[in-house]
Structure formats: C-alpha cells, structure tokens
Design an enzyme around this catalytic site. Structure first.
Site, PDB file in Angstrom:
ATOM      1  N   CYS A  53      24.881  34.443  -0.122  1.00  0.00           N
ATOM      2  CA  CYS A  53      23.491  34.664  -0.812  1.00  0.00           C
ATOM      3  C   CYS A  53      23.337  33.741  -1.990  1.00  0.00           C
ATOM      4  O   CYS A  53      22.474  32.804  -2.418  1.00  0.00           O
ATOM      5  CB  CYS A  53      22.963  35.824  -0.880  1.00  0.00           C
ATOM      6  SG  CYS A  53      23.797  37.208  -2.180  1.00  0.00           S
ATOM      7  N   HIS A  67      22.037  41.110  -3.813  1.00  0.00           N
ATOM      8  CA  HIS A  67      21.578  40.003  -2.957  1.00  0.00           C
ATOM      9  C   HIS A  67      20.528  39.252  -3.643  1.00  0.00           C
ATOM     10  O   HIS A  67      19.842  39.960  -4.378  1.00  0.00           O
ATOM     11  CB  HIS A  67      21.154  40.927  -1.596  1.00  0.00           C
ATOM     12  CG  HIS A  67      20.842  39.638  -0.447  1.00  0.00           C
ATOM     13  ND1 HIS A  67      21.772  38.995   0.213  1.00  0.00           N
ATOM     14  CD2 HIS A  67      19.390  39.249  -0.146  1.00  0.00           C
ATOM     15  CE1 HIS A  67      21.031  38.361   1.229  1.00  0.00           C
ATOM     16  NE2 HIS A  67      19.663  38.181   1.034  1.00  0.00           N
ATOM     17  N   HIS A 108      16.636  32.868   2.109  1.00  0.00           N
ATOM     18  CA  HIS A 108      17.877  33.432   1.870  1.00  0.00           C
ATOM     19  C   HIS A 108      19.110  33.462   2.613  1.00  0.00           C
ATOM     20  O   HIS A 108      18.762  32.919   4.084  1.00  0.00           O
ATOM     21  CB  HIS A 108      17.868  35.117   1.239  1.00  0.00           C
ATOM     22  CG  HIS A 108      17.646  35.802   2.751  1.00  0.00           C
ATOM     23  ND1 HIS A 108      18.310  37.027   2.689  1.00  0.00           N
ATOM     24  CD2 HIS A 108      16.829  35.635   3.738  1.00  0.00           C
ATOM     25  CE1 HIS A 108      17.652  37.622   3.800  1.00  0.00           C
ATOM     26  NE2 HIS A 108      16.950  36.916   4.499  1.00  0.00           N
TER      27      HIS A 108
END
Length: 347
Positions: free
Chosen positions: A262, A310, A322
C-alpha cells in the site's frame, strides 16, 4: 444327611465392575452412535467467518509490513552511512600515506646530511599511539616539517574517529537486520495462515474474499476527471500514475514498478510526479498538510485503522486507488470500506 452346599460368593467389587462396564459401553454407544458411526465434529466455519479471519490476518500482516518497511529504510540508511565512512577513511589513508612519503623524503635527506630529526622518527613510526603521545617532539622540527607532521597527526586522529563511527554503524546495521528478520517472519507467517484458510473455500468464495473492489472498471473518462480536479500538476501526475497501475499485484515490501504494497504504491505514484515520500504509512501521514475528510481532493493520501497501517490515493467521488492485500490487485475502492484515520495533502 442332606448335602449342604455353600452359596457361591459374588466376586469382590463385581457390582462396581459391571457398573463401570455399563457406563463405558453407554459412553461408547454415545460416541459411536447407532450403527457404529462416529459423531460429527464441530461444524466448519462458514465462508463469511473464513473471510473475516482472512481479512484480520491481512490487516495484521500489513501492520507488520509497515514495520518491516520502516526497519528496512533505517537499515539501508545505516548501510549507506557505513559505506560513506569507509570511503572517507580510505581517502584519508591515502592522504596519510602521501604525507608520510613526504616526511620519508625529508628524513632521507636529513640522514644523508648526518642525522634524523626526532620528530620525523616519531612521524614515521608504525605505532600511532606512540606518535600521538609524543607530539611535543614535533616542536623541534622546522616549520615546514611541523606542518607535515601536523597533517599526519590529524589524518591519524580522523581515521580513528571514522573507524569508531563505522563500528557503531556496523552494530546498528546488525540490529536493523535482526529486526527485519523478525518482521519478515511475522508477515510471512500471517500470510501463510491466510492462504491456508483460503484453501478451504471454493473458487467463487475466494473471489469474494478481502476488500471489495469498485463494481465498475474505471475508464479513461474517470481518470481524466480525477486528474482535472487535482489541486496541482504534481497531485494530478500521482493520480494518473495510480490509474496506470490498476491491476498490478500486491506484493508486501514492493515499491513498483510492477508490484506494490500500500505505501509502496503511494510512494511510487508521487515519485513519478517528482515528489519524494517516506517509505511507511506512519511517516507518509506527516509528509504534507492534514486535511479533513470533507476537504478531500484527488491526489490526497487517505489513511486507515487506528495504527495508520494502510494508505490509498484519493481519486474523487468517495473513491480511492490502493493496493489492498495479496488476494486483490491494485484497484479502485470506496474510502468508507475501512476505518478512516486521516488524510494528507502532499503538495
């Protein structure tokens, strides 16, 4: 006389034995059921329960991944610093050797003329401690010789300082590498557990595992709209890069160009736009100006979970791009599908 027979005595404990046997048989019957069949074990978890467990493992793995990324960044910096120290020490050793050669020439001339100055004897010594402790002898040399001797003394001191700093960096590097190993084992262990759980599901059930993707595949029009709404050209370039990487696989620790985790995706997107971002989510959230959810514009970084583990790139209309986890490629997804933790406008 009639014959008298003694009544047969019951075996000692016989009643208890028969009772125990009865209980045992009853237990066996209960365990095997009618017809000798075994009672079924506890029911297997449902597909939804497996998916929930897998999602939790992926989230825990991502926390460990960001810790790994941070440790690797520090290890790389320590390794680079160590290399710089070694290079600098090598350059100073070259200068030291050159200065000693100069003193050697002077010494040879003095010897031919009838004697060697004590300061030169000390400067040419192979024992740095003796040389440094006896600096007072340098005062007996001429001004030119004293300057050369002074340079030798300085180079010796600098080299020792560099070697000491290098030893510290070596210790730091060993510690960082041990930390990397621990985080790597944590990540791989959790991902292996997730794979094992997923293997229990059907193909259809596995396809629905993990974070859900946007139902519609974004087209060029959506990408153009997102870049047009970005606050500046660099944010627009980062968004355009993210759109180009849709479908790329998630690989923990990867920063592109063909696979990402990520924070690796966000770092690569802004690198393509000419902006240097830190490696981890923990550092990226402080790499720009904080903005509220209501202020989001394409190119803003959006962060999730209380541990800031994240990150994605906002692309407008409540959507982000993402790299979710190993079960899903880089994709467009709703911002509200995970616990929102904050947002940053990088440029």
């Amino acid at each position: 006389m009639g014959t008298h027979r003694r009544p047969r005595q019951r075996a000692k404990g016989g009643g208890r034995a028969r009772t125990a046997a009865t209980i045992t048989l009853a237990g066996a019957a209960t365990a095997t059921g009618l017809g000798g069949t075994t009672v079924q074990a506890a029911p297997q978890p449902t597909a939804a329960q497996v998916r929930a467990k897998v999602d939790k493992l992926y989230q825990e793995a991502e926390v460990a991944t960001e810790k790994y990324n941070g440790a690797k960044e520090k290890a790389d910096a320590a390794e680079q610093r160590l290399e710089e120290l070694r290079d600098e020490a090598a350059r100073k050793e070259d200068r030291l050797n050159s200065a000693r050669e100069t003193l050697g020439s002077v010494a040879a001339a003095q010897y031919r003329n009838g004697g060697l100055d004590p300061a030169l004897q000390l400067a040419l010594s192979s024992d740095p401690d003796r040389y440094l402790d006896g600096a007072a002898f340098a005062e007996r040399a001429g001004s030119r010789q004293r300057a050369t001797v002074g340079r030798v003394r300085k180079e010796l001191r600098d080299i020792e300082q560099l070697r000491g700093a290098a030893r510290i960096e070596v210790t730091s590097l060993k510690s960082r590498r041990a930390e990397l190993k621990r985080h790597r084992e944590t990540v791989t262990g959790k991902l292996e557990k997730a794979r094992s759980l997923l293997s229990r599901l059907t193909t259809e059930e596995r396809a629905d595992t993990g974070v859900r993707a946007s139902r519609s595949t974004p087209g060029p029009r959506q990408a153009l709209s997102a870049t047009a709404e970005a606050p500046n050209s660099r944010a627009a370039a980062a968004v355009a890069y993210a759109y180009q990487k849709l479908g790329s696989p998630y690989v923990w620790g990867a920063t592109g160009p063909n696979a990402f985790d990520c924070s690796g995706l966000t770092q690569a997107a802004y690198r393509a736009a000419g902006v240097s971002l830190p490696r981890t989510t923990y550092a990226q959230i402080d790499a720009g100006r904080r903005v509220s959810r209501s202020e989001l514009l394409p190119g803003d970084l959006v962060f999730f979970y209380s541990g800031i583990s994240h990150v994605g790139i906002y692309v407008g209309n409540g959507q982000m791009i993402h790299a979710p986890n190993p079960s899903a490629p880089v994709r467009v997804a709703p911002v509200d599908e995970m616990p929102f933790a904050g947002a940053t406008r990088v440029v």
